[in-house]
Motif scaffolding. Structure first.
Motif, PDB file in Angstrom:
ATOM      1  N   PRO A 221     -11.181 -14.127   6.746  1.00 41.74           N
ATOM      2  CA  PRO A 221     -10.787 -15.439   6.207  1.00 41.74           C
ATOM      3  C   PRO A 221     -10.375 -15.397   4.746  1.00 41.74           C
ATOM      4  O   PRO A 221      -9.575 -16.212   4.300  1.00 41.74           O
ATOM      5  CB  PRO A 221     -12.035 -16.317   6.393  1.00 41.74           C
ATOM      6  N   SER A 222     -10.902 -14.412   3.990  1.00 45.05           N
ATOM      7  CA  SER A 222     -10.611 -14.368   2.558  1.00 45.05           C
ATOM      8  C   SER A 222      -9.343 -13.579   2.241  1.00 45.05           C
ATOM      9  O   SER A 222      -8.993 -13.412   1.076  1.00 45.05           O
ATOM     10  CB  SER A 222     -11.791 -13.727   1.826  1.00 45.05           C
ATOM     11  N   LYS A 223      -8.642 -13.099   3.258  1.00 37.93           N
ATOM     12  CA  LYS A 223      -7.373 -12.400   3.031  1.00 37.93           C
ATOM     13  C   LYS A 223      -6.249 -13.220   3.660  1.00 37.93           C
ATOM     14  O   LYS A 223      -6.414 -13.770   4.755  1.00 37.93           O
ATOM     15  CB  LYS A 223      -7.386 -11.015   3.694  1.00 37.93           C
ATOM     16  N   LYS A 224      -5.099 -13.237   2.961  1.00 33.45           N
ATOM     17  CA  LYS A 224      -3.949 -13.940   3.516  1.00 33.45           C
ATOM     18  C   LYS A 224      -3.410 -13.182   4.727  1.00 33.45           C
ATOM     19  O   LYS A 224      -3.817 -12.042   5.002  1.00 33.45           O
ATOM     20  CB  LYS A 224      -2.882 -14.107   2.438  1.00 33.45           C
ATOM     21  N   VAL A 225      -2.495 -13.823   5.443  1.00 29.34           N
ATOM     22  CA  VAL A 225      -2.036 -13.293   6.728  1.00 29.34           C
ATOM     23  C   VAL A 225      -1.494 -11.863   6.604  1.00 29.34           C
ATOM     24  O   VAL A 225      -1.886 -10.965   7.353  1.00 29.34           O
ATOM     25  CB  VAL A 225      -0.978 -14.241   7.342  1.00 29.34           C
ATOM     26  N   LEU A 226      -0.589 -11.631   5.633  1.00 30.68           N
ATOM     27  CA  LEU A 226      -0.004 -10.293   5.503  1.00 30.68           C
ATOM     28  C   LEU A 226      -1.084  -9.248   5.212  1.00 30.68           C
ATOM     29  O   LEU A 226      -1.071  -8.153   5.782  1.00 30.68           O
ATOM     30  CB  LEU A 226       1.058 -10.283   4.401  1.00 30.68           C
ATOM     31  N   ALA A 227      -2.034  -9.605   4.355  1.00 31.62           N
ATOM     32  CA  ALA A 227      -3.111  -8.658   4.020  1.00 31.62           C
ATOM     33  C   ALA A 227      -3.983  -8.375   5.245  1.00 31.62           C
ATOM     34  O   ALA A 227      -4.510  -7.269   5.399  1.00 31.62           O
ATOM     35  CB  ALA A 227      -3.950  -9.218   2.876  1.00 31.62           C
ATOM     36  N   ASN A 228      -4.131  -9.362   6.118  1.00 26.77           N
ATOM     37  CA  ASN A 228      -4.872  -9.123   7.361  1.00 26.77           C
ATOM     38  C   ASN A 228      -4.139  -8.114   8.249  1.00 26.77           C
ATOM     39  O   ASN A 228      -4.768  -7.268   8.880  1.00 26.77           O
ATOM     40  CB  ASN A 228      -5.059 -10.433   8.133  1.00 26.77           C
ATOM     41  N   VAL A 229      -2.811  -8.220   8.269  1.00 26.26           N
ATOM     42  CA  VAL A 229      -2.032  -7.322   9.134  1.00 26.26           C
ATOM     43  C   VAL A 229      -2.105  -5.886   8.617  1.00 26.26           C
ATOM     44  O   VAL A 229      -2.189  -4.928   9.399  1.00 26.26           O
ATOM     45  CB  VAL A 229      -0.567  -7.806   9.226  1.00 26.26           C
ATOM     46  N   THR A 230      -2.082  -5.725   7.309  1.00 29.35           N
ATOM     47  CA  THR A 230      -2.012  -4.376   6.732  1.00 29.35           C
ATOM     48  C   THR A 230      -3.396  -3.842   6.356  1.00 29.35           C
ATOM     49  O   THR A 230      -3.500  -2.802   5.706  1.00 29.35           O
ATOM     50  CB  THR A 230      -1.114  -4.371   5.473  1.00 29.35           C
ATOM     51  N   VAL A 231      -4.448  -4.527   6.786  1.00 29.87           N
ATOM     52  CA  VAL A 231      -5.799  -4.226   6.305  1.00 29.87           C
ATOM     53  C   VAL A 231      -6.206  -2.767   6.547  1.00 29.87           C
ATOM     54  O   VAL A 231      -6.883  -2.165   5.718  1.00 29.87           O
ATOM     55  CB  VAL A 231      -6.810  -5.242   6.912  1.00 29.87           C
ATOM     56  N   ALA A 232      -5.743  -2.182   7.641  1.00 32.82           N
ATOM     57  CA  ALA A 232      -6.177  -0.809   7.942  1.00 32.82           C
ATOM     58  C   ALA A 232      -5.114   0.236   7.577  1.00 32.82           C
ATOM     59  O   ALA A 232      -5.258   1.406   7.898  1.00 32.82           O
ATOM     60  CB  ALA A 232      -6.520  -0.693   9.425  1.00 32.82           C
ATOM     61  N   LEU A 233      -4.049  -0.208   6.912  1.00 30.49           N
ATOM     62  CA  LEU A 233      -2.975   0.726   6.553  1.00 30.49           C
ATOM     63  C   LEU A 233      -3.181   1.277   5.152  1.00 30.49           C
ATOM     64  O   LEU A 233      -3.844   0.640   4.326  1.00 30.49           O
ATOM     65  CB  LEU A 233      -1.621   0.009   6.579  1.00 30.49           C
ATOM     66  N   PRO A 234      -2.592   2.434   4.857  1.00 26.94           N
ATOM     67  CA  PRO A 234      -2.616   2.895   3.465  1.00 26.94           C
ATOM     68  C   PRO A 234      -1.905   1.880   2.574  1.00 26.94           C
ATOM     69  O   PRO A 234      -1.045   1.128   3.039  1.00 26.94           O
ATOM     70  CB  PRO A 234      -1.809   4.204   3.518  1.00 26.94           C
ATOM     71  N   ARG A 235      -2.266   1.849   1.289  1.00 30.22           N
ATOM     72  CA  ARG A 235      -1.646   0.904   0.349  1.00 30.22           C
ATOM     73  C   ARG A 235      -0.125   1.069   0.319  1.00 30.22           C
ATOM     74  O   ARG A 235       0.381   2.137   0.593  1.00 30.22           O
ATOM     75  CB  ARG A 235      -2.187   1.155  -1.062  1.00 30.22           C
ATOM     76  N   GLY A 236       0.559  -0.031  -0.038  1.00 33.73           N
ATOM     77  CA  GLY A 236       2.005   0.050  -0.198  1.00 33.73           C
ATOM     78  C   GLY A 236       2.781  -0.051   1.099  1.00 33.73           C
ATOM     79  O   GLY A 236       3.962   0.266   1.149  1.00 33.73           O
ATOM     80  N   ARG A 237       2.139  -0.492   2.151  1.00 34.78           N
ATOM     81  CA  ARG A 237       2.839  -0.608   3.437  1.00 34.78           C
ATOM     82  C   ARG A 237       3.144  -2.060   3.799  1.00 34.78           C
ATOM     83  O   ARG A 237       3.222  -2.394   4.974  1.00 34.78           O
ATOM     84  CB  ARG A 237       1.979   0.000   4.553  1.00 34.78           C
ATOM     85  N   SER A 238       3.320  -2.911   2.779  1.00 35.52           N
ATOM     86  CA  SER A 238       3.504  -4.322   3.112  1.00 35.52           C
ATOM     87  C   SER A 238       4.816  -4.531   3.879  1.00 35.52           C
ATOM     88  O   SER A 238       4.928  -5.469   4.657  1.00 35.52           O
ATOM     89  CB  SER A 238       3.449  -5.194   1.866  1.00 35.52           C
ATOM     90  N   GLY A 239       5.805  -3.620   3.663  1.00 29.82           N
ATOM     91  CA  GLY A 239       7.056  -3.714   4.429  1.00 29.82           C
ATOM     92  C   GLY A 239       6.797  -3.604   5.919  1.00 29.82           C
ATOM     93  O   GLY A 239       7.343  -4.369   6.721  1.00 29.82           O
TER      94      GLY A 239
END
Ligand SMILES: Nc1ncnc2c1ncn2[C@@H]1O[C@H](COP(=O)(O)OP(=O)(O)O)[C@@H](O)[C@H]1O
Ligand SMILES: [Mg+2]
Length: 251
Positions: free
Chosen positions: A83-101
């Protein structure tokens, strides 16, 4: 010389899981080919989630052999967003940093790129479950484990989600194990359908109904009736023009 059989994505032999004095899984055997979509039906309490948790390494076995790919993800009945992370951050939560694309592309695939900056609490149930699906797919799993992912959704949203999952699985081609107690959902989506009963698979067969699958198709109805029989649910003959909605009841 013939080629050896291709390596399956999942290979389970003589799987056993015991809780107290009850063997919930007992001698279970299952193969899933790469890219194959298998639906697993079973009454409430038959051990579907137990099997899925073992395949996802969330639980251990008491015996037998389980081979699964390293890259596997699970989608549960409830979205389980942070709940404390926005939608995009929830999607990338288990990815290495810098993968927001990658995360944005996954959100676009589930039709939610405009919600990247939203908080989970502002989403509808269906939207939240689409975020959970994007979070699973962004990791490009070889095995996607779905535990009744549509069960909490209203009927219309459920049908749309089924179409979306079918489409995304055809595109990304993970091996899929969809656990459901909805016979029509299983027949609509799966390449193969299995029924779990008394600790093992009593049915395990290809779905040969032509796609796109129409619940009014006599082949669809015949398979539905057979699966309900295998599930131990008595069926009364229905007129072929009235496809019934069929679920295995919760006891
Ligand atoms: N951690 C556990 N401890 C004890 N019993 C459990 C545990 N997990 C599941 N069970 C029991 O195992 C049976 C199968 O559960 P489950 O796999 O959740 O069934 P399903 O998903 O098919 O409804 C149920 O009787 C359940 O109570
Ligand atoms: Mg369950």
């Amino acid at each position: 010389m013939t080629d050896p059989a291709p390596r399956p994505a999942v290979r389970v032999r003589e799987l056993r899981r015991v809780f107290g004095d009850r063997a919930v899984l007992d001698g279970l055997r299952l193969d899933i080919a790469r890219g194959e979509f298998v639906a697993l039906l079973g009454a409430s309490g038959s051990g579907k989630t137990t099997l899925l948790r073992i395949l996802g390494a969330l639980d251990g076995a008491d015996g037998g052999e389980v081979l699964v790919p390293e890259a596997r993800t699970v989608v549960f009945q409830e979205p389980r967003l942070v709940p404390s992370k926005k939608v995009l951050a929830n999607v990338t939560v288990a990815l290495p940093r810098g993968r927001s694309g990658h995360g944005l592309r996954a959100l676009a695939e589930v039709g939610l790129e405009r919600h990247a900056d939203a908080w989970p609490a502002t989403l509808s149930g269906g939207e939240a479950q689409r975020v959970a699906l994007a979070r699973a797919l962004v990791r490009e799993p070889e095995l996607l484990l779905l535990d009744e992912p549509f069960a909490a959704l209203d009927a219309l949203t459920r049908l749309k989600m089924q179409d979306l999952v079918g489409e995304l699985c055809r595109k990304h081609r993970p091996a899929v194990l969809l656990v459901t107690h909805d016979v029509d959902e299983a027949v609509r989506l799966a390449d193969r359908v299995a029924v779990l009963r008394d600790g093992r698979l009593v049915t395990d067969e290809p779905v040969t109904v032509d796609r796109p699958r129409d619940p009014g198709d006599p082949a669809f109805g015949a398979l539905r009736r057979r699966l309900l029989d295998d599930l131990g649910v008595a069926t009364t003959p229905q007129p072929s023009t009235a496809p019934e909605r069929t679920e295995v009841g919760v006891i």
